[in-house]
Write a protein that holds these residues in place. Structure first.
Motif, PDB file in Angstrom:
ATOM      1  N   ASP A 141     -33.121  14.913 -28.195  1.00 50.18           N
ATOM      2  CA  ASP A 141     -32.129  14.529 -29.418  1.00 50.18           C
ATOM      3  C   ASP A 141     -31.407  15.917 -28.207  1.00 50.18           C
ATOM      4  OD1 ASP A 141     -29.619  14.528 -30.694  1.00 50.18           O
ATOM      5  OD2 ASP A 141     -30.499  14.585 -33.089  1.00 50.18           O
ATOM      6  N   PRO A 142     -29.756  15.161 -27.286  1.00 54.24           N
ATOM      7  CA  PRO A 142     -29.054  16.013 -27.380  1.00 54.24           C
ATOM      8  C   PRO A 142     -28.096  16.803 -28.360  1.00 54.24           C
ATOM      9  CG  PRO A 142     -28.100  13.945 -26.826  1.00 54.24           C
ATOM     10  CD  PRO A 142     -29.637  13.552 -27.231  1.00 54.24           C
ATOM     11  N   ALA A 143     -28.249  16.086 -29.468  1.00 49.60           N
ATOM     12  CA  ALA A 143     -26.686  16.659 -31.024  1.00 49.60           C
ATOM     13  C   ALA A 143     -27.648  17.987 -31.485  1.00 49.60           C
ATOM     14  CB  ALA A 143     -26.583  15.432 -31.030  1.00 49.60           C
ATOM     15  N   ALA A 144     -29.020  18.005 -30.946  1.00 47.37           N
ATOM     16  CA  ALA A 144     -29.731  19.101 -31.893  1.00 47.37           C
ATOM     17  C   ALA A 144     -29.549  19.983 -31.630  1.00 47.37           C
ATOM     18  CB  ALA A 144     -31.119  18.382 -32.228  1.00 47.37           C
ATOM     19  N   ASP A 145     -29.054  20.322 -30.404  1.00 47.48           N
ATOM     20  CA  ASP A 145     -29.422  22.264 -29.451  1.00 47.48           C
ATOM     21  C   ASP A 145     -28.871  21.580 -28.472  1.00 47.48           C
ATOM     22  OD1 ASP A 145     -29.693  24.519 -29.321  1.00 47.48           O
ATOM     23  OD2 ASP A 145     -31.789  24.789 -29.531  1.00 47.48           O
ATOM     24  N   PHE A 146     -28.921  23.100 -27.504  1.00 47.59           N
ATOM     25  CA  PHE A 146     -27.903  22.919 -25.809  1.00 47.59           C
ATOM     26  C   PHE A 146     -28.818  22.413 -25.021  1.00 47.59           C
ATOM     27  CE2 PHE A 146     -24.448  25.516 -28.779  1.00 47.59           C
ATOM     28  CZ  PHE A 146     -23.866  24.998 -27.966  1.00 47.59           C
ATOM     29  N   HIS A 147     -28.372  22.026 -24.484  1.00 45.86           N
ATOM     30  CA  HIS A 147     -29.382  21.699 -22.776  1.00 45.86           C
ATOM     31  C   HIS A 147     -28.124  21.833 -21.725  1.00 45.86           C
ATOM     32  CE1 HIS A 147     -32.825  20.107 -24.902  1.00 45.86           C
ATOM     33  NE2 HIS A 147     -32.135  19.280 -25.638  1.00 45.86           N
ATOM     34  N   THR A 148     -29.471  21.849 -20.728  1.00 48.64           N
ATOM     35  CA  THR A 148     -28.064  22.176 -19.755  1.00 48.64           C
ATOM     36  C   THR A 148     -28.219  20.992 -18.705  1.00 48.64           C
ATOM     37  OG1 THR A 148     -29.039  24.583 -19.106  1.00 48.64           O
ATOM     38  CG2 THR A 148     -28.825  23.936 -17.677  1.00 48.64           C
ATOM     39  N   TYR A 149     -26.586  21.061 -18.065  1.00 47.52           N
ATOM     40  CA  TYR A 149     -26.375  19.636 -17.399  1.00 47.52           C
ATOM     41  C   TYR A 149     -26.359  20.273 -16.079  1.00 47.52           C
ATOM     42  CZ  TYR A 149     -27.312  17.593 -22.230  1.00 47.52           C
ATOM     43  OH  TYR A 149     -27.465  16.754 -23.070  1.00 47.52           O
ATOM     44  N   SER A 150     -26.573  19.921 -14.562  1.00 44.86           N
ATOM     45  CA  SER A 150     -26.139  20.172 -13.986  1.00 44.86           C
ATOM     46  C   SER A 150     -26.259  19.336 -12.453  1.00 44.86           C
ATOM     47  CB  SER A 150     -27.244  21.560 -13.204  1.00 44.86           C
ATOM     48  OG  SER A 150     -28.130  22.248 -14.158  1.00 44.86           O
ATOM     49  N   ILE A 151     -25.237  19.414 -11.601  1.00 50.63           N
ATOM     50  CA  ILE A 151     -24.515  19.113 -10.188  1.00 50.63           C
ATOM     51  C   ILE A 151     -24.982  20.047  -9.067  1.00 50.63           C
ATOM     52  CG2 ILE A 151     -23.413  17.494  -9.080  1.00 50.63           C
ATOM     53  CD1 ILE A 151     -21.477  17.171 -11.903  1.00 50.63           C
ATOM     54  N   PHE A 152     -26.335  19.903  -8.062  1.00 52.13           N
ATOM     55  CA  PHE A 152     -26.242  20.381  -7.478  1.00 52.13           C
ATOM     56  C   PHE A 152     -26.046  19.470  -5.682  1.00 52.13           C
ATOM     57  CE2 PHE A 152     -28.988  21.133  -3.397  1.00 52.13           C
ATOM     58  CZ  PHE A 152     -29.183  22.633  -3.052  1.00 52.13           C
ATOM     59  N   TRP A 153     -24.905  20.168  -5.154  1.00 51.64           N
ATOM     60  CA  TRP A 153     -24.542  19.564  -4.021  1.00 51.64           C
ATOM     61  C   TRP A 153     -24.473  20.173  -2.339  1.00 51.64           C
ATOM     62  CZ3 TRP A 153     -18.999  20.363  -3.696  1.00 51.64           C
ATOM     63  CH2 TRP A 153     -17.918  19.287  -2.639  1.00 51.64           C
ATOM     64  N   ASN A 154     -24.901  19.330  -1.829  1.00 51.04           N
ATOM     65  CA  ASN A 154     -24.762  20.139  -0.292  1.00 51.04           C
ATOM     66  C   ASN A 154     -24.817  18.667   0.707  1.00 51.04           C
ATOM     67  OD1 ASN A 154     -27.517  19.332   0.065  1.00 51.04           O
ATOM     68  ND2 ASN A 154     -28.837  21.597   0.189  1.00 51.04           N
ATOM     69  N   HIS A 155     -24.914  19.284   2.378  1.00 49.78           N
ATOM     70  CA  HIS A 155     -24.949  18.245   3.097  1.00 49.78           C
ATOM     71  C   HIS A 155     -26.443  17.061   3.169  1.00 49.78           C
ATOM     72  CE1 HIS A 155     -22.150  21.696   5.652  1.00 49.78           C
ATOM     73  NE2 HIS A 155     -21.358  20.174   5.902  1.00 49.78           N
ATOM     74  N   HIS A 156     -27.096  17.707   2.118  1.00 49.01           N
ATOM     75  CA  HIS A 156     -27.891  16.862   2.609  1.00 49.01           C
ATOM     76  C   HIS A 156     -27.561  15.484   0.900  1.00 49.01           C
ATOM     77  CE1 HIS A 156     -29.615  19.492   5.765  1.00 49.01           C
ATOM     78  NE2 HIS A 156     -29.169  20.581   5.349  1.00 49.01           N
ATOM     79  N   HIS A 157     -27.823  16.131  -0.214  1.00 45.47           N
ATOM     80  CA  HIS A 157     -27.803  15.393  -1.229  1.00 45.47           C
ATOM     81  C   HIS A 157     -27.119  16.418  -1.875  1.00 45.47           C
ATOM     82  CE1 HIS A 157     -32.028  17.455  -2.190  1.00 45.47           C
ATOM     83  NE2 HIS A 157     -30.685  18.124  -2.713  1.00 45.47           N
ATOM     84  N   VAL A 158     -27.035  15.343  -3.318  1.00 41.52           N
ATOM     85  CA  VAL A 158     -26.358  15.716  -4.357  1.00 41.52           C
ATOM     86  C   VAL A 158     -27.691  15.437  -5.327  1.00 41.52           C
ATOM     87  CG1 VAL A 158     -24.566  14.615  -6.250  1.00 41.52           C
ATOM     88  CG2 VAL A 158     -23.536  14.513  -3.598  1.00 41.52           C
TER      89      VAL A 158
END
Length: 286
Positions: A141-158
């Motif tokens: 449940d993403p409304a119950a607490d904080f969670h980390t969302y990340s975007i990683f991006w380099n020449h090889h992949h996202v």
């Protein structure tokens, strides 16, 4: 001997200063971001280390980073709208802010009816071409607490991460557009989209439950600010270009397969009604 020691100390201090210039750190909101619309609907809390976004019948709201970045990783902790959030969209994304040839990497959190799982939609725009949606039902449940969302991006992949779990990989296959040249800013919005957000628009927003609130904290940008040091802009020696960041490691690969098997509910790569011929980037693997 003293002059050599002083020279070594100076080199260490310069190296540390450069490291700080390209690496991220949890920041207050105003250090790295500015409001783009409806300032009255974005409230700083905890001395600016967290913010509250507000959606009501008058307006949603949004913010963006003060700078653009070329490669790296962007992370935020979010706590999404509680209860009946159908018809709302909380978005966290990167955008080159170039009209016809824009690059964009999207997290879109699609509101739900109470008791139903939250859906996160990801999309990749490269050189102006999008329509690469994937959807995953979150396993908590993403409304119950904080969670980390990340975007990683380099020449090889996202790579899109939920906590430490990769939920989407978009490879630079060389056979389809990939965002390599345009720096992107970090954006977020909270808005009403009940014409499509929940069950394709069947579930409308219940304004009697407004206002709706989403919370953000731990803003962390680790990337090359543009304009920035030439060594950074050319990606020389940056950690995100190291060989161990060119593909998922074995633990990440297992987690990625688990998500795809158990929680993926839509993948444009397998939608034959839209793409009778599989898009070339879908054949690139992880």
């Amino acid at each position: 001997m003293g002059s050599i020691r002083n020279y070594v100390v100076l080199l260490c201090l310069l190296s540390f200063a450069f490291f700080l210039s390209v690496s991220g750190r949890p920041a207050t909101f105003l250090e790295d971001f500015r409001v783009t619309w409806a300032e009255s609907h974005i409230r700083q809390i905890d001395a600016g280390r967290a913010i509250q976004l507000v959606l009501d019948q008058n307006s949603g709201c949004g913010f963006t980073s003060k700078r653009q970045y070329l490669f790296g990783r962007v992370s935020m902790k979010l706590k999404l709208i509680t209860g009946d959030s159908a018809g709302t969209v909380t978005a966290f994304y990167m955008n080159s802010d170039t009209d016809t040839i824009r690059d964009e990497l999207d997290f879109e959190f699609l509101g739900n009816r109470s008791g139903q799982p939250y859906t996160v939609q990801t999309n990749v725009y490269a050189h102006g071409k999008g329509d690469r949606e994937q959807r995953v039902n979150l396993w908590f449940d993403p409304a119950a607490d904080f969670h980390t969302y990340s975007i990683f991006w380099n020449h090889h992949h996202v790579v899109f991460y939920v906590d430490d779990v990769p939920i989407r990989v978009y490879k630079n296959s060389g056979k389809a557009p990939f965002p390599t040249n345009q720096p992107m800013g970090v954006y977020s919005t909270l808005w009403e989209a009940d014409d499509w957000a929940t069950r394709g628009g069947l579930e409308k927003i219940d304004w009697s439950r407004a206002p709706f609130y989403a919370y953000y904290k731990d803003f962390d940008i680790e990337g090359c600010p543009v304009p920035g040091p030439t060594t950074c802009a050319s990606n020389a020696g940056n950690w995100w270009e190291a060989s161990n960041y060119q593909a998922l490691n074995p633990i990440e690969a297992r987690k990625y397969r688990w998500v795809r098997i158990n929680h993926m509910i839509y993948d444009y790569c397998t939608d034959k009604s839209r793409y009778p011929v599989t898009p070339p980037e879908c054949l690139a693997g992880i």
